[in-house]
Design an enzyme around this catalytic site. Structure first.
Site, mmCIF file in Angstrom:
data_model
loop_
_atom_site.group_PDB
_atom_site.id
_atom_site.type_symbol
_atom_site.label_atom_id
_atom_site.label_comp_id
_atom_site.label_asym_id
_atom_site.label_seq_id
_atom_site.Cartn_x
_atom_site.Cartn_y
_atom_site.Cartn_z
ATOM 1 N N GLY A 19 0.842 -1.201 0.000
ATOM 2 C CA GLY A 19 0.000 0.000 0.000
ATOM 3 C C GLY A 19 0.871 1.242 0.000
ATOM 4 O O GLY A 19 1.982 1.230 0.542
ATOM 5 N N LYS A 219 -13.242 3.921 16.752
ATOM 6 C CA LYS A 219 -13.030 5.349 17.018
ATOM 7 C C LYS A 219 -13.511 6.213 15.852
ATOM 8 O O LYS A 219 -13.832 7.388 16.038
ATOM 9 C CB LYS A 219 -11.572 5.628 17.365
ATOM 10 C CG LYS A 219 -10.579 5.171 16.307
ATOM 11 C CD LYS A 219 -10.181 6.271 15.358
ATOM 12 C CE LYS A 219 -9.473 5.697 14.152
ATOM 13 N NZ LYS A 219 -8.370 6.498 13.689
#
Length: 361
Positions: A19, A219
């Site tokens: 990535g 979160k």
């Protein structure tokens, strides 16, 4: 001689980063800096898989390898010369002993199916992907961790996770921050700590992979609530209340799914600190602030406000809602449920405040 230097190279740990977005490029920068200083144990070359794109007629891999900068996803940040961009996924991972996964959540399955059967059987993996797969079918609801998916698809390799209060641009600028490595095998954790830890990036170790990973995903739901508040022009006191309530719901959700968590989990960087950082400066907060003003879909906001970057919070809110509904626990999670209803049912911000506010005495 050539054969002994080849053997020496092959006996060292070799890291590949799968990535190359803003976080992938940032973490490649850290790893490359780190391994270059630890030449006894690590090969200095860090291969970074780049999903090939053309920028002004030039391939992105060629730009990274000649100018040492990811001009699209991490502009104006110099990458060490030992970061080598590779457009072929299998080639990037072929001889790696450590695979660092930092692709967008939605591209992971395809990435793993391409790598399957083409990695070393003794490879160690670590996921920096903040997201989880929710399963709400057949009446049994639960979660499938990204670390589990990586491990299963690659033949049972040990997979750790790295999550924390890390805004990529802050880390790339070498501003001090912390992160949390969730692990199962301590020997692997100590090795991974060496590649990630540099003077401005401190890595704590917690033997709780599910807990660390769940914090990294949940979160983002809390960050959406904070973004809605910002978009309404509300101040820090309101946001602080939303963070407190959201943080409690995160803990409650993890304990609902996994029965227990490591006692220090929520005070580590992956817990409380990540909630604060994401709610102050992350892309989920930014997107939510734009969404609550009305007139644009999430897809349009990703395209126009985030320059094509994806956010995880919306899909995580949907998955969490479905799990809670299947477990008949919606009433215990007013913030999570309200965020889902704002995202998918067009409810106004006032609906969230009503749900978490004081009940009539």
């Amino acid at each position: 001689n050539v054969s002994s230097s080849f053997h020496q190279r092959m006996s060292k740990e070799r890291v590949a980063v799968i990535g190359s977005g803003n976080w992938g490029s940032t973490i490649a920068k850290i790893i490359a800096t780190s391994v270059a200083q630890r030449g006894d144990h690590f090969d200095p070359e860090v291969k970074m898989w780049v999903h090939e794109e053309t920028i002004n007629g030039e391939s992105l891999t060629s730009i990274i390898n000649t100018r040492h900068e990811n001009v699209k996803y991490l502009p104006n940040v110099a990458l060490p010369a030992n970061v080598v961009a590779v457009p072929d996924l299998r080639e990037s991972a072929a001889d790696a002993t450590i695979l660092v996964f930092v692709v967008p959540h939605q591209f992971l399955k395809k990435t793993l199916s391409t790598l399957k059967g083409h990695v070393r059987p003794d490879v160690k993996a670590v996921s920096l992907i903040k997201g989880i797969n929710f399963q709400s079918t057949g009446g049994t609801a639960g979660v499938e961790l990204i670390s589990e998916v990586i491990s299963q698809e690659l033949g049972g390799v040990d997979t750790s996770v790295l999550m924390g209060a890390n805004i990529a641009t802050d880390v790339a600028a070498e501003q001090f921050c912390e992160s949390t490595l969730g692990y199962r095998v301590q020997e692997h954790a100590l090795l991974l700590q060496q590649i990630f830890q540099v003077p401005y990036f401190s890595v704590g170790l917690v033997p709780d992979v599910p807990g660390v990973e769940m914090c990294g995903a949940l979160k983002n739901i809390v960050a959406l609530a904070a973004g809605f508040s910002d978009g309404q022009g509300w101040g820090e006191s309101s946001k602080a209340a939303l963070l407190r309530i959201g943080f409690i719901e995160m803990q409650r959700f993890i304990e609902l799914i996994f029965a227990s968590s490591h006692p220090n989990l929520f005070m580590e960087s992956c817990g409380f600190a990540d909630v604060v950082a994401t709610a102050m400066g992350g892309r989920n907060r930014k997107a939510a602030a734009a969404f609550i003003k009305g007139g644009r879909s999430w897809d349009e906001i990703e395209r126009d406000v985030l320059g094509g970057q994806k956010i995880q919070g919306v899909s995580t809110a949907k998955g969490a809602y479905e799990v809670l509904k299947a477990k008949d626990k919606l009433q215990d999670f007013p913030l999570f449920v309200s965020v889902y209803e704002i995202c998918f049912e067009g409810k106004p911000f006032s609906h969230l405040i009503q749900a978490i506010g004081p009940k009539s005495l």
